[in-house]
Design a protein around this motif. Structure first.
Motif: not given
Length: 519
Positions: A183-204, A412-419
């Protein structure tokens, strides 16, 4: 005794049903041997399965009777059967044809998996596509290797059993073992994985003009090329592009996961790909590895980058033929591979991000280093990229290096979330604009007739563009590209009209089209 087992084959994105018919007959011979006849266009991997299956059965405690002939038909017989995923259904079919399994239950199930000599079940490619087809056909359950259970269990209204051994499957079919479907809770796992963000433009730090160009490219789905000296941050910024693109929808995620499943690129713990792919092949990549194909069909990098980003670093170092193969996929957003043994079509709607040095030494136009290349060398280097390919890249921007002192004191640069918020707002405008245009989702996909409807200019903006075309001697192919990019810039500003300032910014993104560049 004749037995039919249901399995499946993957062709492109879709799976097709395969019926494995096994007929066992006793033969009258003086030799103690088993005879196999395989028909239905099996390839070498399928033909070799009889040795794997025979050993797997023996090592699982099932002794096959001697002097037995097995006739095995893979239907439909006019489609070539490839791969090792037929091992498990073949073993089940052989046991059922000998009367050791209840044949009345087998019609409700689909089986797929490779067998080891010890009877273990090993992973296969394309389990997600097989599960989708099994549900469409109304089967009760699908048996897949343990490593493939999570990707297959994404499909609802279908029981998916992840099994580790042939013995486990047989004892379940005999009613001696109870298995729990995955059993896989597709929507729960999908949206939980989207909450994490990788490399961010704030580092530039610094590079505000280049980050703005990336924002425009992401907002309109435009392809972009960066030209700059080594070490100026081209690759660093390119890796952060997925973080400012709109998040994958569930349907996009399913389509992307299917492609990675076919290629065998999914991890054991992965059910759905929740973040946009980022593919960065090396410049020595072959044409087949880039676009897909091969003796046995495999998706190429352009399909693995579907719904994401394809990053080509050091663009002129790629072979000319490999780059030219990109021209049609960039326009059609799908690739059809036709070979003697198969024809397969896969989607490849990706954002192309390319980078390159401005010359062989890398320091043309660099304020801190002297270029050692002659004008002829610079032109030869730039000519490695054909005009038709460059014509499909809307944004061309030079990247200037940032000094050490600027890096040390820059905020520090603008974050990816804001862009991303601005990008998503601009994409929403485009979604509404193209709701009646099938296959068009963003400004980069506009045709010439659509430009006339959606990118009209007032007198001031038209005059600005005309002056720039003459003064900078821009090529004719730059005209439509400027209009598309200007439309995106206006969307970012939530402006229904394209104004003069939008045209001016768009013109600034056509560096390579200027006459005399590199001279």
């Amino acid at each position: 005794m004749l037995t039919t087992i249901h399995t499946s084959a993957v062709n492109g994105m879709a799976a097709m049903p395969v019926f494995l018919e096994v007929n066992a007959n006793e033969i009258h011979s003086q030799e103690d041997r088993t005879i196999f006849f395989m028909v239905g266009l099996p390839d070498n991997a399928v033909r070799e399965s009889k040795l794997r299956v025979e050993s797997a059965l023996q090592n699982s405690g099932f002794q096959l009777p001697l002097r037995e002939k097995y006739t095995i038909n893979f239907a439909p017989a006019d489609v070539r059967k490839e791969g090792s995923g037929y091992d498990l259904p073949l073993a089940i079919g052989m046991l059922a044809s000998l009367g050791r399994l209840p044949s009345d239950k087998l019609g409700r199930y689909v089986f797929v998996g490779e067998l080891g000599l010890d009877g273990s079940v090993r992973p296969v490619k394309g389990a997600l596509s097989i599960a989708i087809k099994a549900r469409e056909q109304g089967f009760e359950a699908l048996f897949v290797p343990k490593e493939n259970e999570r990707e297959a269990a994404v499909v609802n209204k279908l029981k998916v059993y992840g099994v580790e051994s042939l013995l486990q499957v047989v004892t379940f079919l005999q009613g001696k073992l109870s298995l729990q479907p995955t059993i896989v809770n597709t929507r729960e796992e999908f949206y939980a994985a989207q909450a994490t963000m990788g490399d961010d433009f704030a580092d530039v730090k610094g590079q505000d003009a280049v980050k703005r160009a990336f924002e425009v490219a992401a907002a309109g789905g435009h392809n972009i090329i960066l030209i700059g000296a080594p070490g100026c941050g081209k690759s660093m910024m390119a890796k952060r592009v997925p973080s400012i693109l709109p998040q994958l929808t569930l349907s996009e995620s399913l389509e992307t996961t299917q492609i990675h499943s076919i290629a065998g690129k999914l991890g054991v713990t992965t059910s759905l790909i929740a973040r946009r792919p980022f593919r960065a092949p090396h410049h020595t990549i072959s044409d087949v590895a880039l676009i897909g194909g091969g003796t046995t069909y495999k998706p190429g990098e352009i399909s693995l980058a579907h719904n994401g980003v394809l990053f080509l670093d050091e663009l002129p170092e790629f072979s000319r033929t490999a780059l030219e193969t990109l021209r049609q996929p960039l326009e059609d957003r799908q690739i059809t591979i036709s070979r003697a043994k198969y024809t397969s079509t896969l989607p490849c709607s990706f954002m192309l991000v390319a980078s390159m040095n401005p010359c062989p030494c890398g320091y043309y136009n660099d304020p801190h280093h002297a270029c050692t290349c002659s004008p002829a060398q610079v032109q030869r280097y730039m000519s490695k990229i054909s005009g038709p390919l460059l014509d499909r890249i809307d944004i061309q921007i030079e990247v200037a290096p940032v000094s050490v002192s600027e890096l040390a004191h820059a905020p520090k640069g603008e974050s990816s979330a804001d862009i991303r918020q601005r990008v998503v707002a601009a994409r929403a405008i485009q979604t509404e604009r193209y709701k009646d245009e099938p296959g068009v989702h963003c400004n980069a996909q506009m045709s010439r007739s659509m430009l006339e409807r959606h990118a009209r200019l007032d007198d001031e903006a038209s005059a600005t563009l005309s002056r720039a075309m003459k003064r900078l001697d821009l090529s004719a192919r730059a005209y439509d590209r400027i209009l598309k990019v200007a439309r995106t810039i206006a969307d970012l500003a939530a402006s229904p009209d394209i104004r003069s300032e939008h045209i001016k910014e768009a013109i600034g993104y056509r560096n390579l089209d200027r006459a005399g560049w590199g001279e």
